[in-house]
Design a protein around this motif. Structure first.
Motif, mmCIF file in Angstrom:
data_model
loop_
_atom_site.group_PDB
_atom_site.id
_atom_site.type_symbol
_atom_site.label_atom_id
_atom_site.label_comp_id
_atom_site.label_asym_id
_atom_site.label_seq_id
_atom_site.Cartn_x
_atom_site.Cartn_y
_atom_site.Cartn_z
ATOM 1 N N VAL A 20 0.869 -1.180 0.000
ATOM 2 C CA VAL A 20 0.000 0.000 0.000
ATOM 3 C C VAL A 20 0.902 1.225 0.000
ATOM 4 C CG1 VAL A 20 -1.697 1.372 1.265
ATOM 5 C CG2 VAL A 20 -1.910 -1.122 1.196
ATOM 6 N N THR A 21 0.759 2.073 -0.999
ATOM 7 C CA THR A 21 1.486 3.340 -1.016
ATOM 8 C C THR A 21 0.532 4.446 -0.604
ATOM 9 O OG1 THR A 21 2.974 2.603 -2.774
ATOM 10 C CG2 THR A 21 2.784 4.976 -2.421
ATOM 11 N N LEU A 72 -4.393 -2.189 5.528
ATOM 12 C CA LEU A 72 -3.061 -1.704 5.878
ATOM 13 C C LEU A 72 -2.233 -2.775 6.578
ATOM 14 C CD1 LEU A 72 -4.074 1.846 7.173
ATOM 15 C CD2 LEU A 72 -3.025 1.291 4.965
ATOM 16 N N ALA A 73 -2.823 -3.430 7.567
ATOM 17 C CA ALA A 73 -2.078 -4.418 8.344
ATOM 18 C C ALA A 73 -1.734 -5.651 7.514
ATOM 19 C CB ALA A 73 -2.880 -4.814 9.580
ATOM 20 N N GLY A 74 -2.545 -5.971 6.521
ATOM 21 C CA GLY A 74 -2.285 -7.149 5.699
ATOM 22 C C GLY A 74 -1.241 -6.961 4.629
ATOM 23 N N ARG A 110 4.155 -4.192 2.799
ATOM 24 C CA ARG A 110 4.738 -2.890 3.115
ATOM 25 C C ARG A 110 3.674 -1.811 2.978
ATOM 26 N NH1 ARG A 110 8.498 -5.900 0.432
ATOM 27 N NH2 ARG A 110 7.168 -5.645 -1.402
ATOM 28 N N VAL A 111 3.627 -0.903 3.946
ATOM 29 C CA VAL A 111 2.868 0.338 3.807
ATOM 30 C C VAL A 111 3.902 1.427 3.609
ATOM 31 C CG1 VAL A 111 1.232 1.939 4.848
ATOM 32 C CG2 VAL A 111 1.003 -0.514 5.265
ATOM 33 N N ILE A 112 3.912 2.002 2.412
ATOM 34 C CA ILE A 112 4.984 2.913 2.004
ATOM 35 C C ILE A 112 4.498 4.351 2.152
ATOM 36 C CG2 ILE A 112 6.544 3.552 0.130
ATOM 37 C CD1 ILE A 112 5.955 0.712 -1.053
ATOM 38 N N ASN A 162 4.739 -2.704 9.612
ATOM 39 C CA ASN A 162 5.154 -3.024 8.244
ATOM 40 C C ASN A 162 5.399 -1.763 7.422
ATOM 41 O OD1 ASN A 162 2.484 -2.230 8.258
ATOM 42 N ND2 ASN A 162 1.750 -3.814 6.844
ATOM 43 N N THR A 163 5.848 -0.686 8.074
ATOM 44 C CA THR A 163 5.943 0.610 7.393
ATOM 45 C C THR A 163 7.326 0.846 6.804
ATOM 46 O OG1 THR A 163 6.576 1.800 9.405
ATOM 47 C CG2 THR A 163 4.211 1.559 8.958
#
Length: 238
Positions: free
Chosen positions: A20-21, A73-75, A78-80, A98-99
């Motif tokens: 997710v960006t 988001l949690a799944g 990477r959350v970019i 996971n950020t």
């Protein structure tokens, strides 16, 4: 945006990973800029969601909204985030491990920008030229731009908006209209600004127009909020 949250499980069904960006603050309460109906940033968390709803109403409470987004988001692998500031604001509402923070790729160009020079000579008869770039909404400071330009009208300073505002601005602002990206540098050169001003009223997550100013070696005035101060830290004439 607008997709049913049952689709958040599609990656697991397909046995694939996803990233997710983050582009703005939509995940927090449906309001991409976290601003109220007047385009002012809602800093106080106690009243933030209620004020944000005045601008961007959603059909559920903010708590339910965030709980619905958390699965996506949690799944993610990477959350970019495009700036450390944006991640800091998100982690007040979401517990994520996971950020990743990564400025957009254009920063590779702006990181090699020439040293800024302030060429304006106060003893000359030429007016100081202040440039504002892009499509300027209330959140990006259109009303503030007009107020400042009106208050300084008649002084030895001119304000040039290369782009357009969400409404027509007063004649104190010279509005040049929209531009194509490949025309941008030539249009800036024609205006020959002394400084670029970013009157944003919300914590922008990155700002591509700031990249342009940095690449051209122009002095900048930015708000001390959002990614701006992070990106110009240590830069002269900023």
């Amino acid at each position: 945006m607008g997709l049913p949250t049952r689709l958040w499980a599609i990656a697991a069904d397909l046995a694939c990973e996803y990233d997710v960006t983050v582009h703005d603050y939509y995940f927090i309460n449906g309001n991409p800029t976290l601003t109220d109906k007047n385009g002012v940033y809602c800093e106080a968390r106690a009243s933030r969601d209620e004020r944000c709803f005045e601008h961007y109403p959603i059909p559920v409470s903010a708590e339910i909204w965030r709980r619905n987004q958390l699965g996506l988001l949690a799944g993610a692998s990477r959350v970019i985030f495009p700036s450390f500031d944006t991640r800091h604001r998100f982690l007040k509402d979401f517990s994520l491990d996971n950020t990743v923070v990564a400025w957009h790729p254009d920063s590779k160009h702006s990181a090699r920008h020439p040293s800024p020079l302030f060429k304006y000579d106060r003893s000359s008869k030429r007016k100081l030229r202040v440039l504002i770039l892009g499509a300027i909404s209330r959140e990006k400071g259109a009303d503030l731009l007009e107020q400042v330009a009106d208050s300084l009208n008649g002084r030895s300073i001119t304000f040039h908006l290369l782009g357009y505002a969400y409404r027509p601005l007063s004649n104190s602002v010279v509005t040049h209209g929209p531009y194509l990206l490949d025309e941008l540098n030539a249009k800036i050169e024609a205006i020959n600004p002394d400084v670029v001003w970013f009157p944003a009223q919300w914590p922008e997550t990155y700002s591509y127009t700031l990249s342009t100013a940095l690449e051209l070696g122009l002095p900048v005035v930015v708000p001390n909020i959002g990614a701006f101060s992070e990106r110009v830290a240590g830069r002269a004439l900023s």
